[in-house]
Design an enzyme around this catalytic site. Structure first.
Site, PDB file in Angstrom:
ATOM      1  N   CYS A 119       0.789  -0.959   0.142  1.00 42.33           N
ATOM      2  CA  CYS A 119      -0.268  -0.590  -0.039  1.00 42.33           C
ATOM      3  C   CYS A 119       1.128   1.116  -0.087  1.00 42.33           C
ATOM      4  O   CYS A 119       0.468   2.265  -0.510  1.00 42.33           O
ATOM      5  CB  CYS A 119      -0.732  -0.312   0.751  1.00 42.33           C
ATOM      6  SG  CYS A 119      -1.818  -1.004   0.881  1.00 42.33           S
ATOM      7  N   HIS A 253      -3.240   7.223   2.190  1.00 41.02           N
ATOM      8  CA  HIS A 253      -3.471   6.527   1.596  1.00 41.02           C
ATOM      9  C   HIS A 253      -5.181   6.229   2.548  1.00 41.02           C
ATOM     10  O   HIS A 253      -5.449   5.791   3.876  1.00 41.02           O
ATOM     11  CB  HIS A 253      -2.182   5.000   2.688  1.00 41.02           C
ATOM     12  CG  HIS A 253      -2.018   3.801   1.756  1.00 41.02           C
ATOM     13  ND1 HIS A 253      -3.335   3.424   0.512  1.00 41.02           N
ATOM     14  CD2 HIS A 253      -2.915   2.814   2.763  1.00 41.02           C
ATOM     15  CE1 HIS A 253      -4.160   2.002   1.034  1.00 41.02           C
ATOM     16  NE2 HIS A 253      -3.466   1.720   1.757  1.00 41.02           N
ATOM     17  N   ASN A 283     -10.583   0.689   0.179  1.00 41.50           N
ATOM     18  CA  ASN A 283      -8.410   0.322  -0.283  1.00 41.50           C
ATOM     19  C   ASN A 283      -8.204   0.011  -1.280  1.00 41.50           C
ATOM     20  O   ASN A 283      -7.877  -1.204  -1.722  1.00 41.50           O
ATOM     21  CB  ASN A 283      -8.383  -0.397   1.244  1.00 41.50           C
ATOM     22  CG  ASN A 283      -6.650  -0.832   1.601  1.00 41.50           C
ATOM     23  OD1 ASN A 283      -5.189  -0.048  -0.148  1.00 41.50           O
ATOM     24  ND2 ASN A 283      -6.060  -0.864   2.680  1.00 41.50           N
TER      25      ASN A 283
HETATM   26  N1  ACO Z   1     -17.883  -8.453   9.473  1.00 43.18           N
HETATM   27  C1  ACO Z   1     -18.870  -8.479  10.305  1.00 43.18           C
HETATM   28  N2  ACO Z   1     -17.882  -8.875  11.642  1.00 43.18           N
HETATM   29  C2  ACO Z   1     -16.946  -9.083  10.969  1.00 43.18           C
HETATM   30  C3  ACO Z   1     -15.922  -8.787  10.156  1.00 43.18           C
HETATM   31  C4  ACO Z   1     -17.026  -8.014   8.788  1.00 43.18           C
HETATM   32  N3  ACO Z   1     -17.047  -7.908   7.489  1.00 43.18           N
HETATM   33  N4  ACO Z   1     -15.019  -8.861  10.018  1.00 43.18           N
HETATM   34  C5  ACO Z   1     -14.751  -9.018  11.311  1.00 43.18           C
HETATM   35  N5  ACO Z   1     -15.976  -9.439  11.407  1.00 43.18           N
HETATM   36  C6  ACO Z   1     -15.353 -10.292  13.582  1.00 43.18           C
HETATM   37  C7  ACO Z   1     -14.580 -10.824  13.852  1.00 43.18           C
HETATM   38  O1  ACO Z   1     -14.929 -12.069  13.273  1.00 43.18           O
HETATM   39  C8  ACO Z   1     -14.669 -10.430  15.544  1.00 43.18           C
HETATM   40  O2  ACO Z   1     -15.559 -11.186  16.105  1.00 43.18           O
HETATM   41  P1  ACO Z   1     -15.631 -11.483  17.541  1.00 43.18           P
HETATM   42  O3  ACO Z   1     -15.141 -10.251  18.029  1.00 43.18           O
HETATM   43  O4  ACO Z   1     -16.908 -12.776  17.335  1.00 43.18           O
HETATM   44  O5  ACO Z   1     -14.160 -12.453  17.147  1.00 43.18           O
HETATM   45  C9  ACO Z   1     -15.234  -8.888  15.225  1.00 43.18           C
HETATM   46  O6  ACO Z   1     -15.911  -9.012  14.291  1.00 43.18           O
HETATM   47  C10 ACO Z   1     -14.167  -7.660  15.266  1.00 43.18           C
HETATM   48  O7  ACO Z   1     -12.633  -7.898  14.623  1.00 43.18           O
HETATM   49  P2  ACO Z   1     -11.201  -7.406  14.425  1.00 43.18           P
HETATM   50  O8  ACO Z   1     -10.478  -7.836  13.587  1.00 43.18           O
HETATM   51  O9  ACO Z   1     -11.067  -7.006  16.017  1.00 43.18           O
HETATM   52  O10 ACO Z   1     -12.026  -6.135  14.402  1.00 43.18           O
HETATM   53  P3  ACO Z   1     -11.244  -4.167  14.055  1.00 43.18           P
HETATM   54  O11 ACO Z   1     -12.355  -3.645  15.229  1.00 43.18           O
HETATM   55  O12 ACO Z   1     -10.201  -4.395  14.625  1.00 43.18           O
HETATM   56  O13 ACO Z   1     -11.538  -3.962  13.132  1.00 43.18           O
HETATM   57  C11 ACO Z   1     -10.826  -3.596  10.807  1.00 43.18           C
HETATM   58  C12 ACO Z   1     -10.998  -4.698  11.771  1.00 43.18           C
HETATM   59  C13 ACO Z   1     -11.155  -2.874   9.821  1.00 43.18           C
HETATM   60  C14 ACO Z   1      -9.637  -5.058   9.427  1.00 43.18           C
HETATM   61  C15 ACO Z   1      -8.916  -2.834  11.626  1.00 43.18           C
HETATM   62  O14 ACO Z   1      -8.165  -3.365  12.310  1.00 43.18           O
HETATM   63  C16 ACO Z   1      -8.579  -2.337  10.951  1.00 43.18           C
HETATM   64  O15 ACO Z   1      -8.817  -0.575   9.428  1.00 43.18           O
HETATM   65  N6  ACO Z   1      -7.235  -2.195  10.597  1.00 43.18           N
HETATM   66  C17 ACO Z   1      -5.935  -1.642   9.733  1.00 43.18           C
HETATM   67  C18 ACO Z   1      -6.111  -2.522   8.191  1.00 43.18           C
HETATM   68  C19 ACO Z   1      -5.174  -1.762   7.605  1.00 43.18           C
HETATM   69  O16 ACO Z   1      -5.409  -0.443   6.934  1.00 43.18           O
HETATM   70  N7  ACO Z   1      -4.555  -2.067   6.571  1.00 43.18           N
HETATM   71  C20 ACO Z   1      -4.026  -0.973   5.770  1.00 43.18           C
HETATM   72  C21 ACO Z   1      -2.732  -1.779   5.339  1.00 43.18           C
HETATM   73  S1  ACO Z   1      -3.727  -2.325   3.292  1.00 43.18           S
HETATM   74  C22 ACO Z   1      -1.997  -3.186   2.456  1.00 43.18           C
HETATM   75  O17 ACO Z   1      -1.248  -3.739   2.964  1.00 43.18           O
HETATM   76  C23 ACO Z   1      -2.611  -4.256   1.238  1.00 43.18           C
END
Ligand code: ACO
Length: 326
Positions: A119, A253, A283
């Protein structure tokens, strides 16, 4: 002996973007995955994304974004000395996507190669092109980010597949010896391979199992993102003796609205000064910064003379910033 043109600065003179036609809403994803528009929107800010059709590739989309950037710059492919393409989803292991794009543009002169920094790829490519220009090796460059992440998604994994979209963005850089303060003022690049397993693709053509899907520890990436991006922003400004108040536009980004807001808050920048596309594009990895830049230049928000701060973080981990006066 041919005398080299020694540019003081690389100016951004052209901007282009390409998004595939197919738009997929959160609601459409929720029809086949256990997810909801509400979960995706509140966690990420994403409402929809563009996804490629069977004929789109990183090279085809990148070539179209490049054509639009050249048109904006009022230059032709014959004026270009080098093509730098940031992509983690190339058409082939080789030739490089950059070389395929050269061919699509009808270029036989110059050279091209790809840059793999996930990214952060566009910032890395911009920095590379700038160094070539200021060393006198080239005068005009195309810098492109083009990605088809839909082809490296595990479409059963709701935690990742809802986050990404496809697209391409491009800029034309041109060397200038004008002593005014326009152009790329500085770039700062970082990588830390010890965090490589937080975000990766589990396959490549050099592996026994060639298929590859993106794997991410979302929470850990999130934890790294705001801190690392904030320090990349600080070093960019400190190096130039500038302060947060000097920044006209943040072009981040587009991974997650909460990461973007975290950095903007640190900069004390109101949301009207932050270019956001993650809501409509999701993204698009290396394409996200040039797509956002293209949108904000073309709709008149970013004007000539504005100080623009770009930042990105991605798999590697890689991260960096670019400070540019448009
Ligand atoms: N729909 C519903 N529920 C979901 C989904 C979904 N699409 N995805 C995950 N969940 C659930 C999980 O299973 C989990 O359930 P559980 O508590 O029963 O186990 C719950 O939601 C919480 O999951 P987390 O992963 O802890 O959710 P979080 O609040 O951290 O949000 C997210 C996830 C949006 C991915 C966040 O962590 C994030 O944005 N991280 C950064 C990602 C990023 O910036 N990437 C950039 C680089 S990309 C690159 O370089 C290619």
């Amino acid at each position: 002996m041919k005398e080299r043109f020694m540019a003081k600065r690389s100016l951004l003179v052209g901007f282009g973007g390409f998004l595939p036609d197919r738009v997929v809403s959160n609601a459409e994803l929720a029809e086949r995955l256990e997810t909801s528009d509400e979960w995706i929107r509140t966690r990420t800010g994403i409402t929809r994304r563009h996804l490629v059709g069977p004929n789109d590739t990183a090279a085809s989309m990148g070539a179209e974004a490049a054509r639009r950037a050249l048109e904006y710059a009022k230059l032709t492919a014959e004026d270009i000395d080098a093509v730098f393409v940031a992509t983690a989803t190339p058409d082939q292991a080789f030739p490089a996507t950059a070389v395929r794009i050269q061919a699509a543009l009808g270029m036989k002169q110059g050279f091209g190669f790809d840059i793999a920094a996930a990214c952060s790829g566009f910032i890395f490519a911009l920095s590379t092109a700038d160094a070539f220009i200021r060393s006198g090796q080239i005068r005009n460059a195309l810098v492109i980010g083009s990605e088809v992440y839909s082809r490296i998604m595990d479409w059963e994994d709701r935690a990742t597949c809802v986050l990404f979209g496809d697209g391409a963005g491009a800029v034309v850089l041109s060397g200038s010896d004008n002593p005014d303060d326009r152009g790329i003022l500085s770039t700062h690049l970082h990588s830390d391979g010890t965090a490589g397993d937080l975000l990766y693709v589990d396959g490549a053509v050099g592996q026994p199992d060639k298929s590859g899907h993106l794997k991410m520890s979302g929470r850990d990436v999130f934890r790294h993102a705001v801190g690392k991006l904030s320090s990349a922003v600080d070093e960019a400004l400190e190096d130039e003796g500038l302060s947060y108040a000097d920044v006209d536009w943040l072009v981040p980004h587009q991974a997650n609205i909460r990461i973007i807001e975290g950095v903007a808050k640190k900069l004390n920048l109101p949301s009207e000064r932050v270019v956001i596309t993650v809501d409509r594009h999701a993204n698009t990895s290396a394409a996200s910064v040039p797509l956002a830049l293209d949108e904000a230049v073309r709709d008149g928000r970013i004007q000539k003379g504005d100080l623009v701060l770009m930042e990105a973080l991605g798999g590697g981990l890689t991260w960096g910033s670019a400070l540019v006066r448009i």
